[in-house]
Design an enzyme around this catalytic site. Sequence first.
Site, PDB file in Angstrom:
ATOM      1  N   ASP A   1     -23.383  -5.160  11.914  1.00  0.00           N
ATOM      2  CA  ASP A   1     -22.376  -4.077  12.413  1.00  0.00           C
ATOM      3  C   ASP A   1     -21.021  -4.792  12.101  1.00  0.00           C
ATOM      4  O   ASP A   1     -20.420  -4.737  11.383  1.00  0.00           O
ATOM      5  CB  ASP A   1     -22.912  -3.583  13.811  1.00  0.00           C
ATOM      6  CG  ASP A   1     -21.991  -2.419  14.099  1.00  0.00           C
ATOM      7  OD1 ASP A   1     -21.371  -1.697  13.316  1.00  0.00           O
ATOM      8  OD2 ASP A   1     -21.960  -2.061  15.389  1.00  0.00           O
TER       9      ASP A   1
ATOM     10  N   PHE B   1     -24.399   5.832  14.537  1.00  0.00           N
ATOM     11  CA  PHE B   1     -25.377   4.996  15.712  1.00  0.00           C
ATOM     12  C   PHE B   1     -26.793   5.539  15.387  1.00  0.00           C
ATOM     13  O   PHE B   1     -27.213   6.671  15.337  1.00  0.00           O
ATOM     14  CB  PHE B   1     -24.932   5.214  16.856  1.00  0.00           C
ATOM     15  CG  PHE B   1     -25.703   4.472  17.593  1.00  0.00           C
ATOM     16  CD1 PHE B   1     -25.291   3.060  18.229  1.00  0.00           C
ATOM     17  CD2 PHE B   1     -26.786   4.827  18.468  1.00  0.00           C
ATOM     18  CE1 PHE B   1     -26.204   2.087  18.835  1.00  0.00           C
ATOM     19  CE2 PHE B   1     -27.443   3.924  19.367  1.00  0.00           C
ATOM     20  CZ  PHE B   1     -27.227   2.956  19.430  1.00  0.00           C
TER      21      PHE B   1
ATOM     22  N   GLY C   1     -34.461  -6.448  18.089  1.00  0.00           N
ATOM     23  CA  GLY C   1     -34.303  -5.425  16.910  1.00  0.00           C
ATOM     24  C   GLY C   1     -34.916  -5.770  15.742  1.00  0.00           C
ATOM     25  O   GLY C   1     -35.155  -4.805  15.108  1.00  0.00           O
TER      26      GLY C   1
ATOM     27  N   ASP D   1     -32.449   0.265  18.962  1.00  0.00           N
ATOM     28  CA  ASP D   1     -32.731   1.010  20.277  1.00  0.00           C
ATOM     29  C   ASP D   1     -31.126   1.683  20.493  1.00  0.00           C
ATOM     30  O   ASP D   1     -30.098   1.268  20.172  1.00  0.00           O
ATOM     31  CB  ASP D   1     -32.875   0.004  21.358  1.00  0.00           C
ATOM     32  CG  ASP D   1     -31.835  -1.010  21.781  1.00  0.00           C
ATOM     33  OD1 ASP D   1     -31.267  -1.729  20.799  1.00  0.00           O
ATOM     34  OD2 ASP D   1     -31.394  -1.099  22.791  1.00  0.00           O
TER      35      ASP D   1
ATOM     36  N   LYS E   1     -23.945  -1.855   8.011  1.00  0.00           N
ATOM     37  CA  LYS E   1     -22.837  -0.781   8.417  1.00  0.00           C
ATOM     38  C   LYS E   1     -21.562  -1.522   8.206  1.00  0.00           C
ATOM     39  O   LYS E   1     -20.839  -2.034   9.072  1.00  0.00           O
ATOM     40  CB  LYS E   1     -23.132  -0.553   9.805  1.00  0.00           C
ATOM     41  CG  LYS E   1     -22.650   0.814  10.180  1.00  0.00           C
ATOM     42  CD  LYS E   1     -22.638   0.657  12.000  1.00  0.00           C
ATOM     43  CE  LYS E   1     -23.830   1.307  12.680  1.00  0.00           C
ATOM     44  NZ  LYS E   1     -23.591   1.661  13.989  1.00  0.00           N
TER      45      LYS E   1
HETATM   46  P1  IMP Z   1     -22.843  -6.628  15.671  1.00  0.00           P
HETATM   47  O1  IMP Z   1     -22.543  -7.935  16.190  1.00  0.00           O
HETATM   48  O2  IMP Z   1     -21.728  -5.715  16.040  1.00  0.00           O
HETATM   49  O3  IMP Z   1     -23.010  -6.852  14.090  1.00  0.00           O
HETATM   50  O4  IMP Z   1     -24.016  -5.912  16.357  1.00  0.00           O
HETATM   51  C1  IMP Z   1     -25.259  -6.360  15.884  1.00  0.00           C
HETATM   52  C2  IMP Z   1     -26.244  -5.808  16.947  1.00  0.00           C
HETATM   53  O5  IMP Z   1     -25.836  -4.595  17.619  1.00  0.00           O
HETATM   54  C3  IMP Z   1     -27.563  -5.414  16.271  1.00  0.00           C
HETATM   55  O6  IMP Z   1     -28.555  -6.438  16.139  1.00  0.00           O
HETATM   56  C4  IMP Z   1     -28.022  -4.454  16.939  1.00  0.00           C
HETATM   57  O7  IMP Z   1     -28.760  -4.748  18.062  1.00  0.00           O
HETATM   58  C5  IMP Z   1     -26.886  -3.605  17.579  1.00  0.00           C
HETATM   59  N1  IMP Z   1     -26.503  -2.257  16.999  1.00  0.00           N
HETATM   60  C6  IMP Z   1     -25.337  -2.189  15.917  1.00  0.00           C
HETATM   61  N2  IMP Z   1     -25.386  -0.895  15.158  1.00  0.00           N
HETATM   62  C7  IMP Z   1     -26.367  -0.504  15.916  1.00  0.00           C
HETATM   63  C8  IMP Z   1     -27.089   1.026  15.887  1.00  0.00           C
HETATM   64  O8  IMP Z   1     -26.481   1.865  14.929  1.00  0.00           O
HETATM   65  N3  IMP Z   1     -27.977   1.276  16.566  1.00  0.00           N
HETATM   66  C9  IMP Z   1     -28.670   0.515  17.246  1.00  0.00           C
HETATM   67  N4  IMP Z   1     -28.255  -0.895  17.442  1.00  0.00           N
HETATM   68  C10 IMP Z   1     -26.959  -1.149  16.874  1.00  0.00           C
HETATM   69 MG    MG Z   2     -29.816  -3.570  20.036  1.00  0.00          MG
END
Ligand code: IMP
Ligand code: MG
Length: 191
Positions: free
Chosen positions: A108, A158, A49, A165, A137
Amino acid sequence: MSISSASHDHLESVLFEEEVILTRLDELAVEINRDYEGKSLTVVAVLHGSLMMMADLLRRIRLPLKMECLSVESYHGGVESSGKVSFNMKKIPALSGDHVLIVDDILDSGRTLEEITRRISNECDPESIRVAVLLDKKADRVAGIKPDYVGFEIDDLFVVGYGLDYRGRYRNLPFIGTLKPEYLLPEHRSL
Ligand code: IMP
Ligand code: MG
């Protein structure tokens, strides 16, 4: 490829145009150039990403930095974090004594970056660790991690493009937006 099958047509809305993203990266680069001046800096990309942001951000940084990559997976093809973070690599990079800046596309739930920073600080003996993300986010945050450099805060949407992606696609879009519902699997449409 016909125009109607171009991935741009799969988008419902554009949140951040390319110029807006690049202008914000100019600003973040000024901060990073200033904060790490005279320090031994290694920037760690979280694959896949962060690839677009890495390329554009690091070309704006004037320091003699080193680059490393980490491969992790947390979404496993869906639109919500699975809560499990798996490292797709046997060995994490040698970072001992370095100031480490981890770059990711989006914070996220925060689980991915929390697990990465925990492992780097436990296993790599860095001088310091900071985190730079293009998007924050906040609404979904579960982990206590706080990013040090943020491109933009976004609502609980999203988004795809500029590295982000959906099921492996749309990372190459130069801007960031939301997908039309018909391009999401039915089980992802309510999210
Ligand atoms: P976390 O562990 O929930 O913070 O997720 C982080 C990972 O989830 C990021 O590095 C992204 O690859 C993916 N991700 C989180 N939100 C989105 C989104 O809105 N679109 C695409 N990928 C996301
Ligand atoms: Mg991803």
